[in-house]
Design a protein around this motif. Sequence first.
Motif, PDB file in Angstrom:
ATOM      1  N   GLU A 305     -33.068   6.029  47.541  1.00 29.26           N
ATOM      2  CA  GLU A 305     -32.454   4.916  46.812  1.00 29.26           C
ATOM      3  C   GLU A 305     -31.717   5.408  45.577  1.00 29.26           C
ATOM      4  O   GLU A 305     -30.657   4.881  45.215  1.00 29.26           O
ATOM      5  N   TRP A 306     -32.258   6.463  44.929  1.00 26.75           N
ATOM      6  CA  TRP A 306     -31.606   6.964  43.712  1.00 26.75           C
ATOM      7  C   TRP A 306     -30.365   7.777  44.044  1.00 26.75           C
ATOM      8  O   TRP A 306     -29.374   7.733  43.310  1.00 26.75           O
ATOM      9  N   LEU A 307     -30.391   8.496  45.146  1.00 24.59           N
ATOM     10  CA  LEU A 307     -29.211   9.242  45.573  1.00 24.59           C
ATOM     11  C   LEU A 307     -28.092   8.281  45.974  1.00 24.59           C
ATOM     12  O   LEU A 307     -26.925   8.476  45.607  1.00 24.59           O
ATOM     13  N   HIS A 308     -28.446   7.214  46.698  1.00 23.25           N
ATOM     14  CA  HIS A 308     -27.455   6.210  47.050  1.00 23.25           C
ATOM     15  C   HIS A 308     -26.915   5.521  45.796  1.00 23.25           C
ATOM     16  O   HIS A 308     -25.710   5.237  45.702  1.00 23.25           O
ATOM     17  N   LEU A 309     -27.793   5.260  44.847  1.00 21.12           N
ATOM     18  CA  LEU A 309     -27.357   4.610  43.618  1.00 21.12           C
ATOM     19  C   LEU A 309     -26.356   5.488  42.874  1.00 21.12           C
ATOM     20  O   LEU A 309     -25.322   5.000  42.397  1.00 21.12           O
ATOM     21  N   ALA A 310     -26.664   6.773  42.743  1.00 14.05           N
ATOM     22  CA  ALA A 310     -25.743   7.674  42.055  1.00 14.05           C
ATOM     23  C   ALA A 310     -24.377   7.671  42.727  1.00 14.05           C
ATOM     24  O   ALA A 310     -23.335   7.639  42.057  1.00 14.05           O
ATOM     25  N   ARG A 311     -24.375   7.684  44.040  1.00 20.29           N
ATOM     26  CA  ARG A 311     -23.098   7.681  44.782  1.00 20.29           C
ATOM     27  C   ARG A 311     -22.336   6.386  44.541  1.00 20.29           C
ATOM     28  O   ARG A 311     -21.112   6.387  44.352  1.00 20.29           O
TER      29      ARG A 311
END
Length: 322
Positions: A305-311
């Motif tokens: 979820e955090w990797l998707h958020l950063a993207r």
Amino acid sequence: MAQTMTPYERVRAALAGEAVDRVPFVFWHHFRPEGSGERLAQLTLEFFVEKFALDIIKVMPDLPYPLPTDGSARLEELAGHPHLDLTTPSFREQLVCIRAIRQRVGPEYPLIVTLFSPLTYVLRAIGKRQGVEAIRANPEAARRAMETIAANLRLLMSEAIKAGASGIFFSCMGATTADFTREEYRTLGRPYDLAALEGAQAGWLNIVHVHADPDQSEDEVYFESFTDYPVQVISWSDRLTGPSLSEALQLTSKALMGGLHERGPLTRGSEEELKNEMLSAISQTNARRLILANGCSVPDDTPEEWLHLARRLLETSGLARS
């Protein structure tokens, strides 16, 4: 604001210090390909291209160089390490992986291959703390080991670029105040770094990563010892150790790779903390000569979820635009 760019155009512009539509962005963790180049290619494409559409594909060192990594080796044994050729299973499978990825993504997509420095392989084989002392006690054995490893890496790097890699991500351990002195690294690490990197001369996206362990504290990397390396980019964990991105811009004309803490908001949130960290990196560099990235590998179990958020933040917030 620049028109929308391809990953190739975006990374090329960043290397040249030119305006970008947004800063190039990449993050990474490790995979479990079980010795298969085809499997590593599949996992790599799924992560970097299909799932997150990142600007650089990074082949991880998950088809390891044939030395132990559990701290069980002795330096005297490593001094007799053999010269390897392209039939070495890990070398062969790395090239299988690179060719498979390049065939899938076309000729331009930035693609780098992660390899460690000769000194790093020795330290990983012996164990870091024991390795530092062993090398100090027997530098001649260390030199023999690293000379052979450098020759093997030079061959692999050259073939990797012929197979389609844009460059090498070259990770160097030991160049911190917690490990060797600056002078020790100059004599024990640097000559073999440069010997290995001769194999990467044809690459346009070579990156040297100055490694500091995430659990170390109050140590500094020898950043300036790498500013004349034959690479286009310098990577380090700027959120853990100096210099800052803004300071580094004054120390080198090369592009910088960093800005995100590999154990920080990128791996645990919150959204506000993650956005602020990204914004800080952009503001320090004015979105020039920057590849926004984690300083070192994020934990493999990082919630996506955090990797998707950063993207998403990069695209929707406007914070990464020049």
